[in-house]
Design a protein around this motif. Structure first.
Motif, PDB file in Angstrom:
ATOM      1  N   ARG A 181      -3.596  -6.483 -26.950  1.00  0.00           N
ATOM      2  CA  ARG A 181      -3.123  -7.790 -27.405  1.00  0.00           C
ATOM      3  C   ARG A 181      -3.688  -8.924 -26.553  1.00  0.00           C
ATOM      4  NH1 ARG A 181       1.596  -8.848 -29.958  1.00  0.00           N
ATOM      5  NH2 ARG A 181       0.853 -10.984 -29.739  1.00  0.00           N
ATOM      6  N   LEU A 182      -4.045  -9.991 -27.215  1.00  0.00           N
ATOM      7  CA  LEU A 182      -4.357 -11.250 -26.546  1.00  0.00           C
ATOM      8  C   LEU A 182      -3.193 -12.184 -26.836  1.00  0.00           C
ATOM      9  CD1 LEU A 182      -6.157 -13.291 -25.071  1.00  0.00           C
ATOM     10  CD2 LEU A 182      -7.313 -13.747 -27.244  1.00  0.00           C
ATOM     11  N   TYR A 183      -2.359 -12.445 -25.828  1.00  0.00           N
ATOM     12  CA  TYR A 183      -1.153 -13.239 -26.018  1.00  0.00           C
ATOM     13  C   TYR A 183      -1.458 -14.729 -26.156  1.00  0.00           C
ATOM     14  CZ  TYR A 183       1.308  -9.025 -24.468  1.00  0.00           C
ATOM     15  OH  TYR A 183       1.783  -7.743 -24.348  1.00  0.00           O
ATOM     16  N   GLY A 184      -2.504 -15.196 -25.484  1.00  0.00           N
ATOM     17  CA  GLY A 184      -2.827 -16.610 -25.537  1.00  0.00           C
ATOM     18  C   GLY A 184      -3.876 -16.970 -24.506  1.00  0.00           C
ATOM     19  N   TYR A 185      -4.095 -18.246 -24.357  1.00  0.00           N
ATOM     20  CA  TYR A 185      -5.089 -18.732 -23.398  1.00  0.00           C
ATOM     21  C   TYR A 185      -4.703 -20.136 -22.948  1.00  0.00           C
ATOM     22  CZ  TYR A 185      -6.880 -21.730 -27.097  1.00  0.00           C
ATOM     23  OH  TYR A 185      -7.000 -22.694 -28.077  1.00  0.00           O
ATOM     24  N   PHE A 186      -5.301 -20.551 -21.849  1.00  0.00           N
ATOM     25  CA  PHE A 186      -5.235 -21.946 -21.418  1.00  0.00           C
ATOM     26  C   PHE A 186      -6.466 -22.203 -20.564  1.00  0.00           C
ATOM     27  CE2 PHE A 186      -2.976 -19.376 -18.343  1.00  0.00           C
ATOM     28  CZ  PHE A 186      -3.293 -19.903 -17.097  1.00  0.00           C
ATOM     29  N   TYR A 187      -6.697 -23.452 -20.228  1.00  0.00           N
ATOM     30  CA  TYR A 187      -7.889 -23.762 -19.441  1.00  0.00           C
ATOM     31  C   TYR A 187      -7.680 -25.036 -18.641  1.00  0.00           C
ATOM     32  CZ  TYR A 187      -8.863 -26.673 -23.569  1.00  0.00           C
ATOM     33  OH  TYR A 187      -8.777 -27.559 -24.621  1.00  0.00           O
ATOM     34  N   LEU A 194      -3.773 -11.373 -21.389  1.00  0.00           N
ATOM     35  CA  LEU A 194      -3.964 -10.128 -22.114  1.00  0.00           C
ATOM     36  C   LEU A 194      -2.872  -9.112 -21.811  1.00  0.00           C
ATOM     37  CD1 LEU A 194      -7.759  -9.910 -21.298  1.00  0.00           C
ATOM     38  CD2 LEU A 194      -6.865 -10.087 -23.621  1.00  0.00           C
ATOM     39  N   GLU A 195      -2.665  -8.211 -22.741  1.00  0.00           N
ATOM     40  CA  GLU A 195      -1.792  -7.065 -22.506  1.00  0.00           C
ATOM     41  C   GLU A 195      -2.339  -6.254 -21.325  1.00  0.00           C
ATOM     42  OE1 GLU A 195      -0.423  -2.996 -24.911  1.00  0.00           O
ATOM     43  OE2 GLU A 195      -1.694  -4.508 -25.879  1.00  0.00           O
ATOM     44  N   TYR A 196      -1.445  -5.777 -20.484  1.00  0.00           N
ATOM     45  CA  TYR A 196      -1.849  -4.983 -19.326  1.00  0.00           C
ATOM     46  C   TYR A 196      -1.868  -3.507 -19.697  1.00  0.00           C
ATOM     47  CZ  TYR A 196      -1.479  -2.717 -14.738  1.00  0.00           C
ATOM     48  OH  TYR A 196      -1.670  -1.908 -13.644  1.00  0.00           O
TER      49      TYR A 196
END
Length: 205
Positions: free
Chosen positions: A95-101, A110-112
């Motif tokens: 899973r890719l839960y989200g992002y920020f920058y 990311l899911e661990y």
């Protein structure tokens, strides 16, 4: 997703998964996480074990440097990776839960997968039992059938991009070369060591 030099960190947030509050609208920043040990290192950055403070949810935080992404002209690939992976929901896909920058870096939440790469597990074991190998192949096949049903092609399946979850389950990771398409693709991409013979044959003709 914009990969620019804004001073205000931006994000896409699946808050129901990580923070536990679907109504929460605030943006993620690095201050929302406790950063732990490094898990790996790639061409454009590093991956760290992290804990989201609000929910105590353990994740893998992938930190990418904008300058390296821009220099290698792969910003469009990162945008595509985020767009595709964030919409995939399958037990055998990471899973890719989200992002920020921020000004210098892009962060993927990311899911661990605590048992790491299938490649390293194979190196440690030397070989898998027939039952274990069959389980991995079946899991991979189910995940790929799901992806193809969504018109997503991964294009870089290899043991290094297959992770193992806490229960020993296989998870496809690293969608950097993936595309969403309804047509057959002929792009020369992926990892040279794993190119199929038919692609090598086409390149030589």
């Amino acid at each position: 997703m914009a990969i620019a030099t804004e001073t205000q960190p931006q994000q896409h947030k699946d808050s129901s998964e990580v923070s536990g509050s679907a109504a929460e609208q605030r943006r993620w920043t690095l201050n929302d996480f406790d950063i732990g040990k490094p898990l790996g290192r790639g061409k454009f950055g590093h991956v760290y074990l992290a804990r989201e403070k609000t929910s105590n949810h353990i994740v893998a935080l992938k930190v990418l440097f904008k300058s390296q992404l821009q220099q290698s002209q792969v910003v469009h690939q990162l945008r595509r990776e985020v767009e595709i992976q964030s919409h995939l929901r399958h037990p055998h896909i990471l899973r890719l839960y989200g992002y920020f920058y921020d000004q210098k870096r892009v962060y993927l939440i990311l899911e661990y997968a605590p048992k790491g790469e299938l490649y390293k597990e194979l190196q440690k074991c030397k070989y898998f039992s027939e039952r274990r190998a069959a389980t991995y192949v079946a899991s991979l096949a189910r995940a790929l059938i799901y992806c193809h049903g969504k018109h997503v092609i991964h294009r870089d399946i290899k043991p290094e991009n297959l992770l193992i979850g806490s229960q020993g389950e296989l998870k496809i990771a690293d969608f950097g070369w993936s595309v969403h398409t309804f047509n057959r693709r002929r792009t020369m991409c992926g990892t040279l060591d794993y190119l199929p013979p038919e692609m090598v044959g086409e390149c030589r003709t």
